[in-house]
Design an enzyme around this catalytic site. Structure first.
Site, PDB file in Angstrom:
ATOM      1  N   SER A   9       0.836  -1.690  -0.216  1.00  7.40           N
ATOM      2  CA  SER A   9      -0.159   0.149  -0.086  1.00  7.40           C
ATOM      3  C   SER A   9       0.809   1.294  -0.298  1.00  7.40           C
ATOM      4  CB  SER A   9      -1.061   0.182   1.209  1.00  7.40           C
ATOM      5  OG  SER A   9      -1.678   1.369   1.327  1.00  7.40           O
ATOM      6  N   HIS A  34      -1.079  -1.004  -4.376  1.00  2.06           N
ATOM      7  CA  HIS A  34      -2.416  -0.687  -3.363  1.00  2.06           C
ATOM      8  C   HIS A  34      -2.949   0.824  -3.587  1.00  2.06           C
ATOM      9  CE1 HIS A  34      -6.083  -1.868  -1.594  1.00  2.06           C
ATOM     10  NE2 HIS A  34      -6.007  -0.832  -0.772  1.00  2.06           N
ATOM     11  N   ASP A  36      -4.426   3.556  -2.241  1.00  6.00           N
ATOM     12  CA  ASP A  36      -5.583   4.105  -1.394  1.00  6.00           C
ATOM     13  C   ASP A  36      -6.333   5.829  -1.548  1.00  6.00           C
ATOM     14  OD1 ASP A  36      -5.707   1.102   0.154  1.00  6.00           O
ATOM     15  OD2 ASP A  36      -3.941   2.416   0.846  1.00  6.00           O
ATOM     16  N   MET A  38      -8.690   8.164  -0.572  1.00  7.62           N
ATOM     17  CA  MET A  38      -9.618   8.460   0.435  1.00  7.62           C
ATOM     18  C   MET A  38     -10.282  10.153  -0.421  1.00  7.62           C
ATOM     19  SD  MET A  38      -7.638   7.394   3.491  1.00  7.62           S
ATOM     20  CE  MET A  38      -6.858   6.260   3.804  1.00  7.62           C
ATOM     21  N   HIS A  67      -8.109   1.136  -4.154  1.00  2.75           N
ATOM     22  CA  HIS A  67      -9.396   1.559  -3.451  1.00  2.75           C
ATOM     23  C   HIS A  67      -9.956   2.433  -2.960  1.00  2.75           C
ATOM     24  CE1 HIS A  67     -10.014   0.211   1.152  1.00  2.75           C
ATOM     25  NE2 HIS A  67     -10.925   0.215   0.726  1.00  2.75           N
ATOM     26  N   MET A  69     -12.256   4.634  -1.688  1.00  2.00           N
ATOM     27  CA  MET A  69     -13.099   5.181  -0.535  1.00  2.00           C
ATOM     28  C   MET A  69     -13.558   6.604   0.041  1.00  2.00           C
ATOM     29  SD  MET A  69     -10.080   3.770   2.231  1.00  2.00           S
ATOM     30  CE  MET A  69      -9.187   3.733   0.868  1.00  2.00           C
ATOM     31  N   MET A 138     -11.799  -5.392   4.954  1.00  2.00           N
ATOM     32  CA  MET A 138     -11.215  -4.776   5.407  1.00  2.00           C
ATOM     33  C   MET A 138     -11.140  -5.900   7.316  1.00  2.00           C
ATOM     34  SD  MET A 138     -10.214  -2.278   3.147  1.00  2.00           S
ATOM     35  CE  MET A 138      -9.188  -0.941   5.083  1.00  2.00           C
ATOM     36  N   ASP A 176      -6.691  -6.001   3.947  1.00  2.00           N
ATOM     37  CA  ASP A 176      -6.031  -5.046   3.915  1.00  2.00           C
ATOM     38  C   ASP A 176      -6.587  -3.919   5.127  1.00  2.00           C
ATOM     39  OD1 ASP A 176      -5.337  -2.236   3.300  1.00  2.00           O
ATOM     40  OD2 ASP A 176      -7.053  -1.773   2.179  1.00  2.00           O
ATOM     41  N   GLY A 198       0.372  -2.083   4.334  1.00  2.00           N
ATOM     42  CA  GLY A 198       1.731  -0.812   4.101  1.00  2.00           C
ATOM     43  C   GLY A 198       2.800  -1.062   4.589  1.00  2.00           C
TER      44      GLY A 198
HETATM   45  C1  DX5 Z   1      -6.395   2.040   5.427  1.00  2.00           C
HETATM   46  C2  DX5 Z   1      -5.960   1.486   4.221  1.00  2.00           C
HETATM   47  C3  DX5 Z   1      -4.754   0.574   3.768  1.00  2.00           C
HETATM   48  C4  DX5 Z   1      -3.898   1.201   4.206  1.00  2.00           C
HETATM   49  C5  DX5 Z   1      -2.927   0.277   5.380  1.00  2.00           C
HETATM   50  O1  DX5 Z   1      -7.675   2.406   5.413  1.00  2.00           O
HETATM   51  O2  DX5 Z   1      -7.136   0.776   2.829  1.00  2.00           O
HETATM   52  O3  DX5 Z   1      -4.956  -0.036   2.627  1.00  2.00           O
HETATM   53  O4  DX5 Z   1      -2.794   1.483   3.503  1.00  2.00           O
HETATM   54  O5  DX5 Z   1      -2.249  -0.213   6.027  1.00  2.00           O
HETATM   55  P1  DX5 Z   1      -1.578  -0.515   7.129  1.00  2.00           P
HETATM   56  O6  DX5 Z   1      -0.963  -2.504   5.833  1.00  2.00           O
HETATM   57  O7  DX5 Z   1      -0.675   0.028   7.677  1.00  2.00           O
HETATM   58  O8  DX5 Z   1      -2.756  -1.257   8.294  1.00  2.00           O
HETATM   59 ZN    ZN Z   2      -6.574  -0.137   0.868  1.00  2.00          ZN
END
Ligand code: DX5
Ligand code: ZN
Length: 217
Positions: A9, A34, A36, A38, A67, A69, A138, A176, A198
């Protein structure tokens, strides 16, 4: 069973030099990354948008596991497809036409995915299982990296894997949030084939070893 895939990530990468973080992943022969996205509404944080994805696309052959969000993902799928996303996953929780949006993602030439938050039961996505390329469970409440893995999500993962086998479906099953080399094998045993990491990836001294370990699960 699908071969395991690691999707580092980029949220845990260098946000002043995301291209370098993507290149680092690619240099280890890892094929997915990946991304993210947001919006500050569906989750209480902001990251980046299609312009950044397009800029990354120019210098990368990685598979962009995107992904979303977002409270209104249906408004942005075309922009992310054009920016070079390979897979676009959308959450089940907000109210919009999920089936039409999943279909549209494929029409745009991408793979699609459906995502559930920790508080959302597996039954919520059950009607869509024959329409998706990936289910993302998740294992933290989305919004931030670095949170602890929710072990109580394992039964939900196993349930979705059981439905997959009972119905002869072929979607990937991804986790994730808080995934590392300790809890990953438990997820693998429950049916996971796609591992977002991540903090545990970008924070590792030996990233090649992390990639090699996961590839052997
Ligand atoms: C959380 C994200 C994840 C995040 C995971 O909202 O969707 O993809 O980057 O990070 P780690 O592996 O540090 O939990
Ligand atoms: Zn994610």
């Amino acid at each position: 069973m699908h071969a395991p895939i690691l999707a580092p990530s980029i949220l845990a990468g260098d946000h002043a030099n995301l291209a370098a973080s993507a290149q680092l992943v690619e240099s280890l022969s890892v094929t997915w990354i990946h991304l993210d996205i947001m919006d500050g509404h569906f989750v209480p944080n902001l990251t980046f948008g299609p312009q950044t994805v397009a800029a990354l696309r120019k210098g990368s052959k990685l598979f962009f596991d995107t992904h979303l969000m977002l409270a209104e993902p249906q408004r942005y799928i075309e922009a992310f497809a054009k920016a070079g996303a390979n897979l676009i996953s959308i959450h089940i929780e907000p109210a919009y036409d999920h089936a039409a949006t999943l279909k549209r993602i494929r029409e745009l030439g991408c793979l699609n995915g459906i995502v559930l938050n920790p508080g959302t039961p597996a039954e919520a996505i059950q009607p869509f299982l024959d329409q998706v390329d990936l289910v993302l469970v998740m294992t933290v409440q989305p919004g931030f990296g670095g949170q602890p893995f929710r072990r109580d999500m394992l039964p939900k993962i196993a349930q979705i894997d059981a439905w997959r086998r009972e119905r002869g479906l072929n979607f990937r099953l991804e986790v994730d949030g808080g995934i590392d080399l300790k809890n990953g094998p438990e997820c693998r045993a429950a049916g996971v084939d796609t591992f977002v990491a991540g903090t545990s990836f970008f924070g590792a001294a030996d990233k090649a070893a992390v990639a090699q370990t996961i590839a052997a699960w």
